[in-house]
Design a protein around this motif. Structure first.
Motif, short mmCIF file in Angstrom:
data_model
loop_
_atom_site.label_atom_id
_atom_site.label_comp_id
_atom_site.label_asym_id
_atom_site.label_seq_id
_atom_site.Cartn_x
_atom_site.Cartn_y
_atom_site.Cartn_z
N GLU B 8 -10.12 -15.55 5.62
CA GLU B 8 -8.74 -15.29 5.22
C GLU B 8 -8.48 -16.15 3.98
O GLU B 8 -8.67 -17.37 4.01
CB GLU B 8 -7.83 -15.71 6.39
CG GLU B 8 -6.36 -15.66 6.09
CD GLU B 8 -5.69 -14.42 6.68
OE1 GLU B 8 -6.34 -13.68 7.44
OE2 GLU B 8 -4.52 -14.24 6.36
N HIS B 67 -7.03 -7.22 -3.18
CA HIS B 67 -5.89 -7.37 -2.27
C HIS B 67 -6.28 -7.14 -0.83
O HIS B 67 -5.43 -6.94 0.03
CB HIS B 67 -4.76 -6.41 -2.69
CG HIS B 67 -4.30 -6.65 -4.10
ND1 HIS B 67 -3.57 -7.75 -4.46
CD2 HIS B 67 -4.54 -5.96 -5.24
CE1 HIS B 67 -3.35 -7.72 -5.77
NE2 HIS B 67 -3.94 -6.64 -6.26
N ILE B 69 -7.40 -4.64 0.61
CA ILE B 69 -6.91 -3.35 1.09
C ILE B 69 -7.87 -2.83 2.18
O ILE B 69 -9.08 -2.86 2.01
CB ILE B 69 -6.86 -2.35 -0.11
CG1 ILE B 69 -5.79 -2.79 -1.11
CG2 ILE B 69 -6.67 -0.92 0.33
CD1 ILE B 69 -4.38 -2.44 -0.76
N ALA B 70 -7.29 -2.39 3.30
CA ALA B 70 -8.11 -1.98 4.45
C ALA B 70 -9.11 -0.89 4.09
O ALA B 70 -10.23 -0.86 4.61
CB ALA B 70 -7.20 -1.50 5.58
N GLU B 71 -8.71 0.02 3.19
CA GLU B 71 -9.54 1.16 2.85
C GLU B 71 -10.84 0.71 2.16
O GLU B 71 -11.82 1.45 2.16
CB GLU B 71 -8.77 2.14 1.96
CG GLU B 71 -7.64 2.88 2.67
CD GLU B 71 -6.37 2.05 2.88
OE1 GLU B 71 -6.37 0.84 2.56
OE2 GLU B 71 -5.38 2.60 3.39
N GLY B 94 -3.51 -9.66 7.86
CA GLY B 94 -4.71 -9.18 7.17
C GLY B 94 -5.73 -8.63 8.16
O GLY B 94 -6.11 -7.46 8.11
N ASN B 97 -4.87 -5.59 10.07
CA ASN B 97 -4.83 -4.37 9.27
C ASN B 97 -6.22 -3.77 9.07
O ASN B 97 -6.44 -2.60 9.30
CB ASN B 97 -4.18 -4.68 7.92
CG ASN B 97 -3.98 -3.44 7.06
OD1 ASN B 97 -3.61 -2.38 7.57
ND2 ASN B 97 -4.24 -3.57 5.77
N PHE B 98 -7.19 -4.61 8.64
CA PHE B 98 -8.48 -4.01 8.30
C PHE B 98 -9.49 -3.99 9.44
O PHE B 98 -10.37 -3.14 9.47
CB PHE B 98 -9.08 -4.64 7.04
CG PHE B 98 -9.29 -6.13 7.08
CD1 PHE B 98 -10.22 -6.71 7.92
CD2 PHE B 98 -8.57 -6.96 6.22
CE1 PHE B 98 -10.42 -8.08 7.93
CE2 PHE B 98 -8.76 -8.34 6.22
CZ PHE B 98 -9.70 -8.90 7.09
N ALA B 175 -5.69 4.74 -1.55
CA ALA B 175 -4.64 3.74 -1.37
C ALA B 175 -4.62 2.82 -2.58
O ALA B 175 -5.66 2.33 -3.01
CB ALA B 175 -4.90 2.92 -0.11
N THR B 176 -3.44 2.64 -3.15
CA THR B 176 -3.32 1.80 -4.34
C THR B 176 -2.35 0.67 -4.07
O THR B 176 -1.24 0.89 -3.59
CB THR B 176 -2.76 2.62 -5.53
OG1 THR B 176 -3.38 3.89 -5.53
CG2 THR B 176 -2.98 1.92 -6.86
N PHE B 177 -2.76 -0.53 -4.41
CA PHE B 177 -1.87 -1.67 -4.30
C PHE B 177 -0.81 -1.58 -5.39
O PHE B 177 -1.12 -1.34 -6.55
CB PHE B 177 -2.67 -2.97 -4.47
CG PHE B 177 -1.82 -4.20 -4.58
CD1 PHE B 177 -1.41 -4.86 -3.43
CD2 PHE B 177 -1.43 -4.68 -5.82
CE1 PHE B 177 -0.62 -6.00 -3.53
CE2 PHE B 177 -0.63 -5.81 -5.92
CZ PHE B 177 -0.22 -6.47 -4.78
N ILE B 178 0.46 -1.73 -5.02
CA ILE B 178 1.53 -1.69 -6.02
C ILE B 178 2.05 -3.11 -6.31
O ILE B 178 2.02 -3.56 -7.44
CB ILE B 178 2.71 -0.79 -5.57
CG1 ILE B 178 2.20 0.62 -5.24
CG2 ILE B 178 3.80 -0.74 -6.64
CD1 ILE B 178 1.73 1.44 -6.43
N GLU B 179 2.54 -3.76 -5.28
CA GLU B 179 3.06 -5.11 -5.53
C GLU B 179 3.17 -5.90 -4.24
O GLU B 179 3.10 -5.35 -3.14
CB GLU B 179 4.44 -5.06 -6.20
CG GLU B 179 5.45 -4.34 -5.33
CD GLU B 179 6.87 -4.44 -5.89
OE1 GLU B 179 7.08 -5.14 -6.89
OE2 GLU B 179 7.76 -3.83 -5.27
N GLU B 180 3.34 -7.20 -4.42
CA GLU B 180 3.53 -8.07 -3.28
C GLU B 180 4.72 -8.96 -3.57
O GLU B 180 4.88 -9.44 -4.69
CB GLU B 180 2.28 -8.96 -3.11
CG GLU B 180 1.73 -8.96 -1.71
CD GLU B 180 0.26 -9.37 -1.68
OE1 GLU B 180 -0.49 -8.71 -0.96
OE2 GLU B 180 -0.12 -10.33 -2.36
#
Ligand code: FAD
Lengths: 249, 308
Positions: B8, B67, B69-71, B94, B97-98, B175-180
């Motif tokens: 992590e 990021h 991302i799980a995908e 985290g 999710n994945f 899947a696209t990361f946009i923002e956090e």
């Protein structure tokens, strides 16, 4: 657009459950049962999309005992169009749930699946993610906001440090967190109307899914009991006790 | 047996949750490797290599993992995980999710949120918001597990593992990361804090949380909240303690204006010492509190700040 929502029958969130006497599970005799709160949020989200004209049909599916009909009826009373009951008396583990849902997605041609992020009985938090893997769809888990835009869906997710937004192609899987919406109550006329809406019944076997799992529950025990301590009369006494007795400050 | 622990991190530093997860792994008894998947995260891999008991660090450094991302994470974990007997991640947002996505790719069930390792195939996990503890056994060839970090101590430093690069790339476009939007705070993180002071609906509004902050300043405490306080918008969602928020187990937990619903207790009842401040002497929170003060919080909080 067709939306599939999952509806699990669970013990009501405010029932205090106790472990049964032979330590094999919890005692749910006569316990009030309900739709899993996160599933209720999933149903609400789907219905809002339908009301906004973004979806044509909302199908609610429940995997569980015959009595899960009740929860499907509730989902129909809230505004889902029809129900599917995948009937089994067995406990179905998340991977098998995902496999069952996948067969339904394939049969029905689903564009968006909205599920609760977890069910408050088994506390697994797995099905949506597993379903996304099996279908090779993107996933927007722990959603507190979901917006359709140009054939995609933007999902804002609750994460440990704050919030994260991802954009997903459709079909996609979204799992709900508590703040996604506030579910409505079913009105009496809608409850009456729901009685006429169709519920199809099937079984895991009919769908060709083997629900045996390699994970077995050996025993269930109550957690260590925490007993009430003492009442203090003043802040001074509290600080004193924390310093000299508990020694935590 | 070989165990793969998923690190992590935020690409620059290793998060303590990894250390708790390594401890859980060490109780399974096998060689431990750590996967650091991210982008520009060499420093994280170097830090992971220093954890005692770790044999090898696998570094998957690619923009597709930036990021987590799980995908992208799931195919990577499933690919590397094939040669392990166990795959462990912290039960953070985290890991939650994945990891199930990776488990499904491996066609195995996942065991979520373990609090005890009984043996290499048997684990204890809470169910029903912690009102029951299930002992579960798995015969899956690859055991995929998330770990409740508060149940395991942090692994020590002092290792010198090798770092090996993985060239597996899992680029995807679905899947696209946009923002956090991350909460900024000078205070300790909730899950790592030794002292937590939490406010509930009784706080009445967000401004009143200043009263908690002043006490927190004196104690070096983190600030938490009940769901009611978060839903009412007093504080952001990442403050929430409970079944659906963060699970915490500090030395000292002070609940202020919180009634003590089961879902809240699920997140804090393993704290070492619990203090409850509530004006209703019947409030269920008192049933788990070591020290209860029946009083108006608006009177008591300034006094507490003074007394510390
Ligand atoms: C599926 C599900 C998941 C949930 N997950 C969570 C979760 O993760 N975390 C969580 O916290 N909740 C969760 N909840 C909600 C939970 O059931 C409770 O509704 C919530 O914890 C209540 O928050 P509260 O104690 O702040 O509010 P209340 O229950 O309204 O309590 C407020 C308390 O403040 C006291 N008070 C008021 N004024 C004062 C004053 N001036 N001085 C002193 N005391 C005062 C009152 O006596 C009362 O006890 C969940 C619920 C569901 C259904």
């Amino acid at each position: 657009m067709k939306i599939l929502v999952g509806v699990k029958r669970v013990v009501d969130a405010y029932v205090r459950v106790r472990v049964n006497s032979d330590g094999t599970g919890v005692d749910l005799t006569n316990a009030k049962m309900a739709i899993n709160p996160f599933c209720e949020i999933a149903v609400e989200e789907a219905i809002r999309l339908k009301e906004a004209g973004a979806a044509d049909e909302v199908i609610a599916v429940s995997i569980g005992p015959q009595a899960a009909q009740e929860q499907l009826r509730t989902a129909l009373a809230l505004g889902s169009d029809r129900g599917i009951l995948v009937e089994t008396e067995e406990e179905v583990k998340p991977l098998a749930v995902a496999k069952i849902l996948k067969t339904i997605i394939e049969k029905e041609g689903i564009d968006l699946v909205i599920l609760g992020k977890l069910s408050i009985d088994s506390d697994n938090n797995q099905v949506g993610q597993m379903l996304a893997a099996l279908c090779n769809y993107p996933q927007g888990t722990f959603a507190c906001k979901a917006e359709l835009q140009d054939g995609k869906i933007a999902v804002t997710r609750e994460i440990d440090g704050g919030e994260q937004t991802v954009q997903l192609d459709l079909p996609a899987i979204v799992t709900t967190d508590l703040r996604l919406n506030e579910p409505r109550y079913a009105s009496l006329p809608n409850i009456m109307k729901a009685k006429k809406k169709p519920i199809d019944s099937t079984t895991p076997a009919e769908l060709g899914v083997d629900i045996t799992s390699k994970v077995k529950t050996l025993s269930v025990a109550p957690p260590p009991e925490r007993t009430a301590g003492v009442k203090v009369e003043s802040v001074e006494e509290l600080v004193n006790k924390l310093k000299t007795e508990a020694k935590v400050i | 047996m070989t165990i793969l622990v998923i690190a992590e991190h935020d690409n620059s530093s290793l998060k303590p949750a990894t250390l708790n997860t390594v401890t859980a792994a060490s109780e399974i008894d096998g060689d431990i490797d750590i996967l650091v998947a991210g982008s520009g995260c060499q420093a994280v891999a170097d830090a992971a290599a220093q954890i005692a008991g770790v044999q090898k660090v696998i570094l998957a450094d690619h923009t597709c993992y930036e990021h987590q991302i799980a995908e992208s994470m799931a195919p990577l974990i499933a690919e590397l995980g094939k040669s392990y007997s166990h795959i462990l991640a912290a039960a953070t947002t985290g890991g939650k999710n994945f990891l199930p996505r990776a488990a499904a790719l491996l066609d195995v069930d996942q065991i979520s949120d373990i609090i005890e390792v009984k043996s290499a195939d048997t684990f204890v996990r809470p169910i029903y918001a912690g009102n029951a503890l299930a002992t579960v056994q798995t015969e899956d060839a690859i055991k995929v597990i998330t770990v409740r970090t508060t149940a395991f101590a942090e692994a020590e430093q002092g290792g010198s593992a090798s770092v090996e690069a993985s060239d597996f790339v899992a680029e995807q476009t679905m899947a696209t990361f946009i923002e956090e939007q991350l909460s900024e705070s000078e205070r300790p993180e909730l899950t790592a804090a030794k002292v937590i002071i939490s406010g509930g609906r009784g706080m009445q509004n967000g401004e009143n949380f200043v009263l908690l902050e002043k006490v927190a300043d004196k104690l070096g405490a983190a600030i938490g909240a009940s769901r009611a306080a978060v839903d009412a918008g007093f504080v952001p969602n990442d403050y929430q303690v409970g079944q659906t928020g963060k699970i915490v187990a500090p030395e000292l937990y002070i609940a202020v204006g919180i009634s003590g619903a089961i879902q809240h207790l699920a997140g804090m009842k393993d704290s070492k010492v619990i203090v409850a401040i509530n004006k209703d002497e019947e409030a269920p929170i008192f049933q788990v509190a070591d020290y209860g003060l029946v009083a108006d919080l608006f009177k008591v909080l300034p006094e507490l700040e003074q007394a510390l």
